[in-house]
Design a protein around this motif. Structure first.
Motif, short mmCIF file in Angstrom:
data_model
loop_
_atom_site.label_atom_id
_atom_site.label_comp_id
_atom_site.label_asym_id
_atom_site.label_seq_id
_atom_site.Cartn_x
_atom_site.Cartn_y
_atom_site.Cartn_z
N ALA A 1 -5.26 -7.50 8.35
CA ALA A 1 -5.68 -7.10 6.99
C ALA A 1 -4.68 -7.58 5.94
CB ALA A 1 -5.83 -5.58 6.92
N ILE A 2 -3.39 -7.56 6.27
CA ILE A 2 -2.36 -8.04 5.35
C ILE A 2 -2.35 -9.57 5.32
CG2 ILE A 2 0.11 -8.04 4.82
CD1 ILE A 2 0.32 -5.34 6.24
N ALA A 3 -2.48 -10.18 6.49
CA ALA A 3 -2.45 -11.65 6.58
C ALA A 3 -3.58 -12.29 5.78
CB ALA A 3 -2.52 -12.08 8.05
N GLU A 4 -4.76 -11.68 5.80
CA GLU A 4 -5.90 -12.24 5.08
C GLU A 4 -5.68 -12.28 3.57
OE1 GLU A 4 -9.28 -9.97 6.19
OE2 GLU A 4 -9.30 -10.70 8.27
N LEU A 5 -4.85 -11.39 3.07
CA LEU A 5 -4.55 -11.35 1.64
C LEU A 5 -3.35 -12.21 1.26
CD1 LEU A 5 -5.01 -7.49 1.18
CD2 LEU A 5 -6.55 -9.27 0.31
N ASN A 6 -2.67 -12.76 2.28
CA ASN A 6 -1.45 -13.54 2.05
C ASN A 6 -1.44 -14.75 2.98
OD1 ASN A 6 0.35 -11.54 0.27
ND2 ASN A 6 -0.67 -10.34 1.85
N GLU A 7 -2.38 -15.67 2.76
CA GLU A 7 -2.59 -16.80 3.66
C GLU A 7 -1.38 -17.73 3.74
OE1 GLU A 7 -6.14 -18.72 2.41
OE2 GLU A 7 -7.47 -17.07 3.07
N ASP A 8 -0.61 -17.83 2.66
CA ASP A 8 0.51 -18.77 2.65
C ASP A 8 1.84 -18.12 3.04
OD1 ASP A 8 -1.17 -20.79 1.76
OD2 ASP A 8 -0.88 -20.24 -0.35
N ALA A 9 1.83 -16.82 3.33
CA ALA A 9 3.07 -16.12 3.65
C ALA A 9 3.33 -16.12 5.15
CB ALA A 9 3.00 -14.68 3.15
N GLU A 10 4.60 -16.18 5.53
CA GLU A 10 5.00 -16.06 6.92
C GLU A 10 5.39 -14.60 7.16
OE1 GLU A 10 7.94 -18.84 8.09
OE2 GLU A 10 6.84 -20.59 7.33
N VAL B 1 8.41 -3.26 -1.54
CA VAL B 1 8.69 -3.54 -0.14
C VAL B 1 10.07 -4.17 0.03
CG1 VAL B 1 6.25 -3.82 0.40
CG2 VAL B 1 7.61 -5.83 -0.19
N ASN B 2 10.65 -3.92 1.16
CA ASN B 2 11.91 -4.54 1.57
C ASN B 2 11.63 -5.28 2.86
OD1 ASN B 2 14.60 -5.22 2.09
ND2 ASN B 2 15.04 -3.25 3.06
N LEU B 3 11.29 -6.56 2.72
CA LEU B 3 10.86 -7.36 3.87
C LEU B 3 11.54 -8.72 3.80
CD1 LEU B 3 8.97 -7.25 6.31
CD2 LEU B 3 7.14 -8.16 4.86
N GLU B 4 12.48 -8.93 4.69
CA GLU B 4 13.27 -10.16 4.66
C GLU B 4 12.39 -11.39 4.76
OE1 GLU B 4 17.13 -12.15 6.98
OE2 GLU B 4 16.35 -10.19 7.59
N GLY B 5 12.63 -12.35 3.86
CA GLY B 5 11.89 -13.60 3.86
C GLY B 5 10.58 -13.58 3.11
N VAL B 6 10.17 -12.41 2.61
CA VAL B 6 8.92 -12.29 1.86
C VAL B 6 9.24 -11.89 0.42
CG1 VAL B 6 6.71 -11.11 1.66
CG2 VAL B 6 7.63 -11.68 3.92
N ASP B 7 9.05 -12.82 -0.51
CA ASP B 7 9.37 -12.58 -1.92
C ASP B 7 8.13 -12.28 -2.75
OD1 ASP B 7 12.09 -13.07 -1.46
OD2 ASP B 7 11.77 -15.24 -1.67
N GLU B 8 6.94 -12.54 -2.21
CA GLU B 8 5.69 -12.26 -2.89
C GLU B 8 4.72 -11.66 -1.89
OE1 GLU B 8 4.11 -15.71 -4.77
OE2 GLU B 8 5.84 -16.00 -6.09
N LEU B 9 3.95 -10.68 -2.33
CA LEU B 9 3.02 -10.04 -1.41
C LEU B 9 1.83 -9.50 -2.18
CD1 LEU B 9 2.89 -9.30 1.68
CD2 LEU B 9 3.61 -7.01 1.00
N ASN B 10 0.62 -9.77 -1.69
CA ASN B 10 -0.61 -9.24 -2.26
C ASN B 10 -1.18 -8.18 -1.32
OD1 ASN B 10 -0.47 -11.15 -4.35
ND2 ASN B 10 -1.69 -12.63 -3.21
#
Length: 383
Positions: free
Chosen positions: A178-187, A148-157
């Motif tokens: 669905a994405i947020a539930e797998l990445n609770e600490d990500a903005e 992925v190329n997503l500014e500000g996101v360095d880790e993603l589940n």
């Protein structure tokens, strides 16, 4: 020898076998063991399995196909002249489908492919390669990154179902629940997701869609080397093409060889299976292949895997491809047969497998698979 008769035990890649064998100072290929596996050191006789005298091999060998293990091929091309009498290998990374087509049309001596020949292609190979046709040799085991190329996101589940929904166009925004539930600490931003897929016929596409078909309920298409025509998305030509396309659009997602995706600057997704999230490492790829078997089709010396994508093995990463080289059992030209056998034996040797691990992020073949490969390769002959 009927390779398929070795069964599952012979196909298993143990994690312990991932420990790399150190190269000698001169970079020579390691000596064969007492069972005849491997390629002998370029010393007094320089013989490879099948009595190929590497030190006397010369000429030019042409291949074409998968771009996924181009990093390893480049290093093997550079080393091969040093352990032979200046023999050169040309390899054109045109994609798996085009590579197999060129091989079957006798334009090149071997193909690189992330997908196995189908029954029709094998039958066609018998016209070129004699009654025994062509055979696959596993050459590199490579994880496919969901990048992925997503500014500000360095880790993603992401789990398999969510990946399938993203690539099928059902999930279109990065802040989807669905994405947020797998990445609770990500903005997660409310950025639109841009899917990028391969434009060319690709073994990477076939392996990726095979994973989606086997391991998820949300994917409605069959595994194929061509991306489903009814899914609208951006495209790129070859591995480098999809990486470049993804890097050009914030919010993009694609699939590509993990090492090249990382070098290109994409963030690799960790795959959630059960309670675990596992990234696309060589060790995790090997765990996934360890739960698979040789398919037992085609030539007696064929080594094509029937990969198990739906594994729930802890630490496994099943979005994986086995990068094969495809060879004739019988070549019409004696010099081409000798060159083919020599290069095939070299790239499945310990030294070459270490190069693949270091340069392409591949999991090395274990000793048993290397020995099997050398036995299969020794059957190459000239008609």
């Amino acid at each position: 020898m009927n390779v398929s008769s070795f069964g599952r035990a012979a196909a298993i890649l143990s994690v312990a076998s991932l420990a790399l064998v150190a190269c000698g100072d001169n970079g020579d290929v390691d000596e064969t063991d007492e069972n005849g596996g491997g390629v002998e050191e370029n010393g007094d006789n320089g013989e490879a399995s099948g009595d190929v005298d590497l030190a006397s091999v010369s000429g030019n060998l042409a291949g074409a196909g998968a771009s996924s293990f181009q990093l390893a091929i480049q290093e093997w091309q550079a080393e091969f002249p040093n352990i032979t009498d200046g023999a050169n290998v040309d390899y054109d990374p045109v994609g798996s489908g085009d590579g197999r087509a060129q091989f079957l049309n006798e334009a090149v001596a071997f193909a690189g492919s992330d997908a196995l020949m189908d029954e029709e292609e094998f039958e066609e190979s018998q016209g070129r390669c004699g009654d025994d046709g062509a055979f696959h040799i596993p050459t590199a085991i490579l994880p496919i990154a969901v990048g992925v190329n997503l500014e500000g996101v360095d880790e993603l589940n992401l789990d398999g179902e969510t990946i399938a929904q993203i690539f099928s166009g059902e999930i279109t925004s990065w802040d989807d629940d669905a994405i947020a539930e797998l990445n609770e600490d990500a903005e997660l931003p409310s950025e639109t997701i841009t899917v990028v897929h391969r434009q060319d016929s690709s073994g990477t596409t076939e392996n990726f869609t095979d994973y989606l078909e086997q391991a998820t309920e949300a994917w409605a298409w069959d595994a194929d080397s061509e991306w489903p025509g009814d899914i609208s998305a951006e495209t790129g030509d070859g591995t480098s093409g999809v990486i470049e396309a993804a890097l050009s659009v914030d919010g993009a997602i694609t699939y590509a060889d993990a090492e090249q995706a990382e070098q290109g600057g994409l963030t690799s997704v960790s795959l959630v299976i059960g309670e675990d999230a596992t990234g696309p490492s060589p060790e995790a790829a090997a765990e996934a292949v360890a739960s698979s078997e040789l398919r037992g089709e085609g030539a007696d010396n064929d080594m094509g895997f029937d990969l198990n994508r739906a594994t729930d093995e802890e630490g496994a990463y099943p979005i994986v491809q086995v990068a094969y080289t495809i060879w004739c059992n019988e070549y019409s030209d004696e010099e081409e047969a000798e060159l083919a056998q020599a290069f095939a034996a070299y790239i499945t040797s310990e030294d070459a497998q270490q190069i693949a691990a270091e340069e392409a992020g591949a999991a090395p073949l274990n000793d048993e698979l290397m020995e099997q490969a050398q036995e299969s390769i020794s059957q190459i002959s000239a008609g």
